[in-house]
Design an enzyme around this catalytic site. Structure first.
Site, PDB file in Angstrom:
ATOM      1  N   ALA A  65      21.186  13.489  76.211  1.00  0.00           N
ATOM      2  CA  ALA A  65      21.397  15.053  76.189  1.00  0.00           C
ATOM      3  C   ALA A  65      21.417  15.614  77.707  1.00  0.00           C
ATOM      4  CB  ALA A  65      19.932  15.400  75.484  1.00  0.00           C
ATOM      5  N   GLY A 109      19.652  10.489  74.339  1.00  0.00           N
ATOM      6  CA  GLY A 109      20.413  10.742  73.102  1.00  0.00           C
ATOM      7  C   GLY A 109      21.965   9.956  73.138  1.00  0.00           C
ATOM      8  N   GLU A 112      20.786   7.028  70.929  1.00  0.00           N
ATOM      9  CA  GLU A 112      20.638   7.737  69.575  1.00  0.00           C
ATOM     10  C   GLU A 112      21.956   7.843  68.906  1.00  0.00           C
ATOM     11  OE1 GLU A 112      18.035  10.555  71.534  1.00  0.00           O
ATOM     12  OE2 GLU A 112      16.479   9.950  70.161  1.00  0.00           O
ATOM     13  N   GLU A 132      13.524   8.807  77.760  1.00  0.00           N
ATOM     14  CA  GLU A 132      12.886  10.043  77.865  1.00  0.00           C
ATOM     15  C   GLU A 132      11.566  10.363  78.392  1.00  0.00           C
ATOM     16  OE1 GLU A 132      14.438   8.693  75.327  1.00  0.00           O
ATOM     17  OE2 GLU A 132      15.872  10.024  74.235  1.00  0.00           O
TER      18      GLU A 132
HETATM   19  N1  CAA Z   1      22.202  15.336  81.885  1.00  0.00           N
HETATM   20  C1  CAA Z   1      22.673  15.965  82.468  1.00  0.00           C
HETATM   21  N2  CAA Z   1      23.454  15.597  84.035  1.00  0.00           N
HETATM   22  C2  CAA Z   1      23.473  14.240  83.734  1.00  0.00           C
HETATM   23  C3  CAA Z   1      22.672  13.247  82.949  1.00  0.00           C
HETATM   24  C4  CAA Z   1      22.003  13.931  81.958  1.00  0.00           C
HETATM   25  N3  CAA Z   1      21.483  13.210  80.894  1.00  0.00           N
HETATM   26  N4  CAA Z   1      22.885  12.066  83.200  1.00  0.00           N
HETATM   27  C5  CAA Z   1      24.004  12.215  84.405  1.00  0.00           C
HETATM   28  N5  CAA Z   1      23.807  13.370  84.763  1.00  0.00           N
HETATM   29  C6  CAA Z   1      24.689  13.815  86.170  1.00  0.00           C
HETATM   30  C7  CAA Z   1      23.927  13.800  87.222  1.00  0.00           C
HETATM   31  O1  CAA Z   1      23.181  14.615  87.430  1.00  0.00           O
HETATM   32  C8  CAA Z   1      24.907  13.525  88.312  1.00  0.00           C
HETATM   33  O2  CAA Z   1      25.599  14.914  88.406  1.00  0.00           O
HETATM   34  P1  CAA Z   1      25.722  15.199  89.825  1.00  0.00           P
HETATM   35  O3  CAA Z   1      26.821  14.629  90.154  1.00  0.00           O
HETATM   36  O4  CAA Z   1      26.218  16.833  89.647  1.00  0.00           O
HETATM   37  O5  CAA Z   1      24.599  15.297  90.622  1.00  0.00           O
HETATM   38  C9  CAA Z   1      26.169  12.885  87.667  1.00  0.00           C
HETATM   39  O6  CAA Z   1      25.807  12.902  86.185  1.00  0.00           O
HETATM   40  C10 CAA Z   1      26.111  11.553  87.944  1.00  0.00           C
HETATM   41  O7  CAA Z   1      24.936  10.865  87.751  1.00  0.00           O
HETATM   42  P2  CAA Z   1      23.766  10.038  88.833  1.00  0.00           P
HETATM   43  O8  CAA Z   1      24.307  10.541  90.199  1.00  0.00           O
HETATM   44  O9  CAA Z   1      22.618  10.187  88.507  1.00  0.00           O
HETATM   45  O10 CAA Z   1      24.652   8.536  88.670  1.00  0.00           O
HETATM   46  P3  CAA Z   1      23.867   7.205  88.871  1.00  0.00           P
HETATM   47  O11 CAA Z   1      25.012   6.208  88.500  1.00  0.00           O
HETATM   48  O12 CAA Z   1      23.150   7.134  90.019  1.00  0.00           O
HETATM   49  O13 CAA Z   1      22.944   7.163  87.808  1.00  0.00           O
HETATM   50  C11 CAA Z   1      21.867   7.208  85.270  1.00  0.00           C
HETATM   51  C12 CAA Z   1      23.196   6.882  86.177  1.00  0.00           C
HETATM   52  C13 CAA Z   1      21.035   6.043  85.604  1.00  0.00           C
HETATM   53  C14 CAA Z   1      22.468   7.096  84.202  1.00  0.00           C
HETATM   54  C15 CAA Z   1      21.276   8.534  85.794  1.00  0.00           C
HETATM   55  O14 CAA Z   1      22.362   9.459  85.967  1.00  0.00           O
HETATM   56  C16 CAA Z   1      20.304   8.929  84.787  1.00  0.00           C
HETATM   57  O15 CAA Z   1      19.132   8.384  84.816  1.00  0.00           O
HETATM   58  N6  CAA Z   1      20.472   9.853  83.908  1.00  0.00           N
HETATM   59  C17 CAA Z   1      19.592  10.515  82.847  1.00  0.00           C
HETATM   60  C18 CAA Z   1      19.493   9.478  81.904  1.00  0.00           C
HETATM   61  C19 CAA Z   1      18.152  10.278  80.814  1.00  0.00           C
HETATM   62  O16 CAA Z   1      17.440  10.527  81.174  1.00  0.00           O
HETATM   63  N7  CAA Z   1      18.870  10.458  79.545  1.00  0.00           N
HETATM   64  C20 CAA Z   1      17.856  10.927  78.466  1.00  0.00           C
HETATM   65  C21 CAA Z   1      17.946  12.352  78.464  1.00  0.00           C
HETATM   66  S1  CAA Z   1      16.976  13.427  77.454  1.00  0.00           S
HETATM   67  C22 CAA Z   1      17.640  12.927  75.924  1.00  0.00           C
HETATM   68  O17 CAA Z   1      18.650  12.338  75.700  1.00  0.00           O
HETATM   69  C23 CAA Z   1      16.623  13.498  74.691  1.00  0.00           C
HETATM   70  C24 CAA Z   1      16.992  12.979  73.425  1.00  0.00           C
HETATM   71  O18 CAA Z   1      16.544  12.132  72.746  1.00  0.00           O
HETATM   72  C25 CAA Z   1      18.364  13.363  72.665  1.00  0.00           C
END
Ligand code: CAA
Length: 258
Positions: A65, A109, A112, A132
């Site tokens: 998400a 998500g 999911e 999460e």
């Molecule tokens: N939401 C918003 N933006 C996101 C995102 C997310 N879930 N995942 C990645 N991005 C964005 C980053 O903020 C970044 O943006 P900027 O370039 O503007 O800074 C861009 O995508 C690239 O990401 P990274 O620089 O972090 O890339 P990376 O290769 O270093 O890492 C990753 C990749 C490990 C996937 C890391 O981005 C990450 O951990 N993302 C979040 C994953 C996460 O926690 N997902 C769960 C979300 S909550 C949810 O999903 C609730 C549910 O149950 C539905």
């Protein structure tokens, strides 16, 4: 169908929906889930489409998400807008076969939504996870339920409580994905499976999907009863007559979806 966050293409009876927010690793923002809901509603009504593929980029199926949209959320706001209910569930509600072709990250998500599809074909670079807990929350779009049903309690607890990622081979070994293929072969393999499904009788494929999904909702005896009634009802279709006649006559069947 033209969208801001999706690329939709058709190939015969197959429709490919590509999540397309590359800068945010396909984070599932409200606009994207609304567009996905709209696309699936139209595809369900399109008699020519027999199977859908949901995919992302080589780097990310979807990284979850959109955290920027969630961070200031309140309980009442999320409750009122039915966050993760309203549009997301359209993937689970979709009645035709839908395959997730996953490369790269399928997190939160993203994992999911992939699990809402009927089955997952993974590229060898795929990474699955429910991270999460690292954000101070837990999975909210079915992760605690669908992951547990797919891989069992121990692995689901491990994934949801540690927030670690699982590589494609581990996902395959525990039954989360049906096949793992080299990244370069992902779309070709998935398209081949989707075309095979789209060439079948559409109502029979839909009923088959319904029967398998029923196994998650009922006791064994209720599920078997449901399956038997559906099986018997298939003998009212032209496609059953055609399928069996084609076998006897040693030719390929031509299904009419009737
Ligand atoms: N939401 C918003 N933006 C996101 C995102 C997310 N879930 N995942 C990645 N991005 C964005 C980053 O903020 C970044 O943006 P900027 O370039 O503007 O800074 C861009 O995508 C690239 O990401 P990274 O620089 O972090 O890339 P990376 O290769 O270093 O890492 C990753 C990749 C490990 C996937 C890391 O981005 C990450 O951990 N993302 C979040 C994953 C996460 O926690 N997902 C769960 C979300 S909550 C949810 O999903 C609730 C549910 O149950 C539905």
């Amino acid at each position: 169908m033209t969208y801001n966050t999706l690329e939709v293409t058709k190939d015969g009876g197959v429709c490919i929906i590509k999540l397309n927010r590359p800068k945010a690793l396909n984070a599932l923002c409200a606009e994207l889930t609304k567009e996905l809901d709209d696309a699936l509603t139209k595809l369900e009504a399109d008699d020519k489409i027999g199977c859908v593929i949901l995919t992302g980029s080589e780097k990310a199926f979807a990284a979850g998400a959109d955290i920027t949209e969630l961070k200031d959320g309140t309980f009442l706001g999320m409750y009122k807008h039915d966050v993760f209910g309203l549009y997301w569930e359209s993937v689970a509600r979709f009645r035709k076969p839908i395959i997730a072709a996953v490369a790269g990250y399928a997190l939160g998500g993203g994992c999911e939504i992939a699990m809402m599809c009927d089955f997952i074909i993974a590229a060898d670079n795929a990474r699955f996870g429910q991270p999460e807990i690292n954000l101070g929350v837990m999975p909210g779009a079915g992760g605690t339920q669908r992951l547990t049903k797919a891989v069992g309690k121990s692995k689901a607890m491990d994934m949801c409580l540690t927030g670690r990622m699982m590589k494609a081979d581990e996902a395959h070994a525990c039954g989360l994905v049906s096949r793992v293929v080299p990244l370069d072969d992902l779309m070709e393999t998935t398209l081949e499976a989707a075309k095979k499904i789209a060439a079948q009788s559409q109502p029979i494929a839909m009923m088959t999907k319904e029967a398998v999904n029923t196994s998650f909702e009922t006791t064994l005896s209720q599920g078997i009863h449901f399956e038997r009634r559906l099986f018997q009802s298939m003998f009212s279709t032209e496609d059953q007559k055609e399928g069996m006649a084609a076998f006897i006559e040693k030719r390929k069947p031509h299904f009419n979806n009737k």
